[in-house]
Structure formats: C-alpha cells, structure tokens
Design a protein around this motif. Structure first.
Motif, mmCIF file in Angstrom:
data_model
loop_
_atom_site.group_PDB
_atom_site.id
_atom_site.type_symbol
_atom_site.label_atom_id
_atom_site.label_comp_id
_atom_site.label_asym_id
_atom_site.label_seq_id
_atom_site.Cartn_x
_atom_site.Cartn_y
_atom_site.Cartn_z
ATOM 1 N N LEU A 111 0.871 -1.175 0.000
ATOM 2 C CA LEU A 111 0.000 0.000 0.000
ATOM 3 C C LEU A 111 0.907 1.224 0.000
ATOM 4 N N VAL A 112 0.891 1.970 -1.091
ATOM 5 C CA VAL A 112 1.877 3.026 -1.323
ATOM 6 C C VAL A 112 1.218 4.402 -1.267
ATOM 7 N N TYR A 113 1.854 5.315 -0.541
ATOM 8 C CA TYR A 113 1.460 6.717 -0.582
ATOM 9 C C TYR A 113 2.718 7.558 -0.800
ATOM 10 N N SER A 114 2.528 8.811 -1.137
ATOM 11 C CA SER A 114 3.648 9.734 -1.302
ATOM 12 C C SER A 114 3.731 10.635 -0.083
ATOM 13 N N ILE A 115 4.927 10.837 0.424
ATOM 14 C CA ILE A 115 5.082 11.713 1.596
ATOM 15 C C ILE A 115 4.783 13.166 1.236
ATOM 16 N N THR A 116 4.650 13.461 -0.074
ATOM 17 C CA THR A 116 4.345 14.822 -0.514
ATOM 18 C C THR A 116 2.849 15.024 -0.766
ATOM 19 N N ASP A 117 2.038 14.009 -0.477
ATOM 20 C CA ASP A 117 0.605 14.067 -0.781
ATOM 21 C C ASP A 117 -0.181 13.469 0.388
ATOM 22 N N TYR A 118 -0.744 14.337 1.224
ATOM 23 C CA TYR A 118 -1.442 13.862 2.418
ATOM 24 C C TYR A 118 -2.697 13.070 2.056
ATOM 25 N N ASP A 119 -3.362 13.434 0.956
ATOM 26 C CA ASP A 119 -4.558 12.700 0.539
ATOM 27 C C ASP A 119 -4.218 11.245 0.218
ATOM 28 N N SER A 120 -3.072 11.024 -0.404
ATOM 29 C CA SER A 120 -2.676 9.648 -0.727
ATOM 30 C C SER A 120 -2.429 8.847 0.552
ATOM 31 N N TYR A 121 -1.934 9.513 1.575
ATOM 32 C CA TYR A 121 -1.735 8.868 2.883
ATOM 33 C C TYR A 121 -3.084 8.474 3.492
ATOM 34 N N GLN A 122 -4.078 9.345 3.358
ATOM 35 C CA GLN A 122 -5.393 9.067 3.926
ATOM 36 C C GLN A 122 -6.109 7.915 3.220
ATOM 37 N N SER A 123 -5.700 7.577 2.020
ATOM 38 C CA SER A 123 -6.340 6.477 1.290
ATOM 39 C C SER A 123 -5.853 5.110 1.768
ATOM 40 N N ILE A 124 -4.789 5.068 2.556
ATOM 41 C CA ILE A 124 -4.200 3.785 2.959
ATOM 42 C C ILE A 124 -5.125 3.001 3.885
ATOM 43 N N ARG A 125 -5.710 3.661 4.863
ATOM 44 C CA ARG A 125 -6.551 2.948 5.824
ATOM 45 C C ARG A 125 -7.745 2.239 5.161
#
Length: 242
Positions: A111-125
């Motif tokens: 499950l990959v997110y970008s540290i430069t994109d908070y929205d992508s981080y929120q999609s992980i859960r």
C-alpha cells in the motif's frame, strides 16, 4: 525504517510459457495499491530492472511476471499494478468494488502513498480495511510504503504518521525513495515475497496434515472373535499335551 537485514538476491528472468508444476505451485501474486502519482509503477519497474522511470505511470494496470530466487527457493512472482484513481475524498465504495477482483487474486500487498501528498496517505486505511474484508480469515501480508522520501522539502506526511498508522493496522512500514535508492525498493519486495512464502509454507503443512488418514477405531466384534480363537487354540494345545 527498514526491514531486518535479509540475505540472498533475486535472479530476474522471463517466465517460460511451459512452467513446471513445481513453479506453478509456488506462485506468489502481489498487488501494488495506492493513489495516483505516488510512484507505484516506478517502484515495480525499479525493482525488476533497476531503472527509474520517473513519476509518470505508463504501465498502470499491467501484470508483470518473473522467476525469482528467495533464500535459495525458486519462485514464480506476479506483480499487479493498479489504476491510480484512489483518493480519500472520492466515492470509496465504488473504487473498492473495482479493486475487489485484484484484492481477491493477490497473496500480498504493498500500500503506497507519497510523503508529498497527504490525501494519498489518507487512502491507505480504507485500502487496508478492504483487504481484510476480502480476506477476513487470512494472514495476507501487507506492507505500507511511504514513497518519495527524497522530497523532504515538499513533505506533507511525517515519518511518525506512517509509523503510527502501521502500528494501528498491525502492518510493517517503510519510508523509501524509489528514485534515489534501489536497495530500499529491493528490500520492500523481497520482504513481502518472504512473508507470502511463509504463509504458503504454513498453508501447505496444514493441508498435508489434513489429508493424513486417521487410524481406524478397533472393531470390538473382531477383537472378541480373535480373543475366542486364541483361547480356543490355547485349550487345544493344553489338551494335546495332557
């Protein structure tokens, strides 16, 4: 954070059309999920070829196949890239439905997110929760990856945010830079392959144990018959001696 130091190296080669039954029985199927522009395709290509293709994801939806060696065992690995349309504010139920087939297919997940994109981080859960919903009784390995670790000047997600989320979900977390460090990418895929291989091995042991036939319960009538025969023989022998 990095996984424990792991020995051995991958040997990458195209899978022949006529793979042996042994290889087919050791297939490892991985899926890389996450929002758009987080570097999913770049990670896959970097792992397979050591080449960095940049942020553009031209191979979205492509299935990659290779033969690999993991700790001396030859395995067939398939990596499914996925569309980068997942965002926390989107219609998640519709998005998850479109991913269900891929989630059912895979044995392990990045499950990959970008540290430069908070929205992508929120999609992980929600992605993680969907995986556990599809595999409720399974120990399917999941690794959370914070990509683009070299872009510190544009960071929106702190390292401790990734660590905290992984701890809450019971998953491993790694923060990497696909563009700058091949070894980080290599370690991510190697560790996931090893975890999937462990699950396969445990499953095989359980299946082998389940097919071992149970010993038959003794037949009481047969035991009585044999006892009478033995007693009768003993009586005859005593009479003959007398």
């Amino acid at each position: 954070m990095r996984p424990p130091n792991m020995s051995g190296h991958f040997l990458l080669a195209p899978i022949p059309e006529s793979s042996s039954d042994y290889l087919l029985s050791r297939d490892i199927k991985l899926a890389v999920l996450g929002a758009g522009r987080v570097g999913k395709s770049a990670m896959i290509v970097r792992f397979l070829t050591k080449r960095f293709i940049g942020d553009y994801e031209p191979n979205t939806g492509k299935l990659y196949s290779r033969l690999v060696f993991v700790e001396g065992d030859q395995l067939s690995i398939q990596i499914q890239d996925t569309p980068g349309t997942i965002q926390a504010q989107d219609n998640l139920s519709q998005t998850m439905d479109s991913l269900s087939k891929c989630v059912q297919w895979a044995d392990g997940f990045l499950l990959v997110y970008s540290i430069t994109d908070y929205d992508s981080y929120q999609s992980i859960r929600p992605l993680y929760q969907h995986i556990r919903k599809v595999h409720p009784d399974s120990k399917v390995p999941v690794i959370i990856v914070g990509n683009k670790g070299d872009l510190l000047h544009a960071r929106q997600v702190q390292t401790h945010d990734g660590v905290q989320l992984a701890n809450e979900l019971g998953s491993l977390f790694l923060e990497i830079s696909t563009s700058e460090n091949y070894e980080d990418v290599y370690d991510v895929f190697q560790h996931l392959c090893k975890e999937v291989s462990k699950v396969h091995s445990l499953g095989g042991e359980r299946r082998r144990a389940s097919i071992i036939p149970r010993p038959r319960s003794p037949n009481m009538q047969d035991l009585k018959r044999r006892f009478k025969q033995a007693l009768s023989s003993k009586v005859k022998s005593t009479s003959a001696l007398g």
